[in-house]
Design a protein around this motif. Structure first.
Motif, PDB file in Angstrom:
ATOM      1  N   LYS A   1       0.811  -1.226   0.000  1.00 29.47           N
ATOM      2  CA  LYS A   1       0.000   0.000   0.000  1.00 29.47           C
ATOM      3  C   LYS A   1       0.839   1.269   0.000  1.00 29.47           C
ATOM      4  N   PRO A   2       1.774   1.454   0.949  1.00 30.83           N
ATOM      5  CA  PRO A   2       2.557   2.696   0.938  1.00 30.83           C
ATOM      6  C   PRO A   2       3.482   2.807  -0.271  1.00 30.83           C
ATOM      7  N   LYS A   3       3.973   1.685  -0.772  1.00 28.73           N
ATOM      8  CA  LYS A   3       4.833   1.718  -1.952  1.00 28.73           C
ATOM      9  C   LYS A   3       4.053   2.221  -3.165  1.00 28.73           C
ATOM     10  N   PHE A   4       2.816   1.763  -3.294  1.00 25.14           N
ATOM     11  CA  PHE A   4       1.982   2.204  -4.413  1.00 25.14           C
ATOM     12  C   PHE A   4       1.630   3.676  -4.257  1.00 25.14           C
ATOM     13  N   ARG A   5       1.285   4.092  -3.047  1.00 24.47           N
ATOM     14  CA  ARG A   5       0.955   5.503  -2.795  1.00 24.47           C
ATOM     15  C   ARG A   5       2.131   6.406  -3.144  1.00 24.47           C
TER      16      ARG A   5
END
Length: 205
Positions: A76-80
């Motif tokens: 999730k944070p990598k995609f964001r």
């Protein structure tokens, strides 16, 4: 496909949960993985006649991925962060890729999205398939590696060879199998395609 094993899994599951995914025994699981609100969100923000800007589409993609219980906390944070670093041209490319995947030339949209995510080592099955699975939950599929590999092995699916790198060939083959196989069991086991593969995952474990 080993239909005997599929029918045995369905029978065993329904013995434990007579009403399938509507059974009270699965209420907590269904609440935790509720797709209704996120599907509504996807259908609202990624409609074919949407007038949203590229930036708005990207923002909606990030929100959907962030809210999904099916995407890992690591991705999730990598995609964001990836989406926040996109310049205007890249954002337009990603937004267009998604909309083509959902509504137009699906193969081209899939491959275009894959090529962009691959530049940052984010070409993961979960990120590639999560939004389509919310947008069209009765047709598209969410590919979870452990689940897909387990289903293929247990049900002896011929012609489907899972590989970590996403491909359109595997996606369509897996999707075709899911949409066909769910017709062989009680409808209560497939309110969505994600639920159907979830039933199989729970049966295999």
């Amino acid at each position: 496909m080993n239909n005997t094993r599929l029918q045995a899994a369905a029978k065993h599951f329904l013995q434990q949960h007579p009403k399938g995914f509507e059974d009270a025994s699965l209420a907590e699981v269904m609440t935790r993985h509720s797709k209704a609100k996120l599907s509504e969100f996807a259908q609202q923000h990624f409609a074919p006649d949407s007038t949203a800007t590229d930036a708005e589409i990207i923002d909606a993609m990030v929100k959907l991925v962030s809210r999904s219980s099916m995407v890992s906390m690591f991705e999730k944070p990598k995609f964001r962060d990836f989406c926040q670093r996109l310049d205007n041209m890249q954002a337009g490319f990603l937004a267009d890729s998604l909309m083509r995947f959902l509504h137009d030339d699906q193969a081209a949209g899939f491959d275009a999205m894959l090529s962009l995510l691959d530049t940052q080592k984010l070409a993961k099955w979960s990120l590639m398939t999560i939004i389509p699975s919310y947008y069209a939950p009765q047709y598209e599929v969410f590919v979870k590696p452990t689940t897909a590999k387990g289903i293929i092995a247990y049900l002896e699916l011929e012609g489907l060879a899972y590989k970590p790198r996403p491909s359109w060939a595997f996606y369509t083959g897996y999707r075709d199998w899911v949409n066909s196989a769910k017709q062989r069991v009680d409808p209560s086991l497939s309110p969505t395609n994600a639920a159907f593969t979830g039933f199989l995952m729970m049966s295999l474990s």
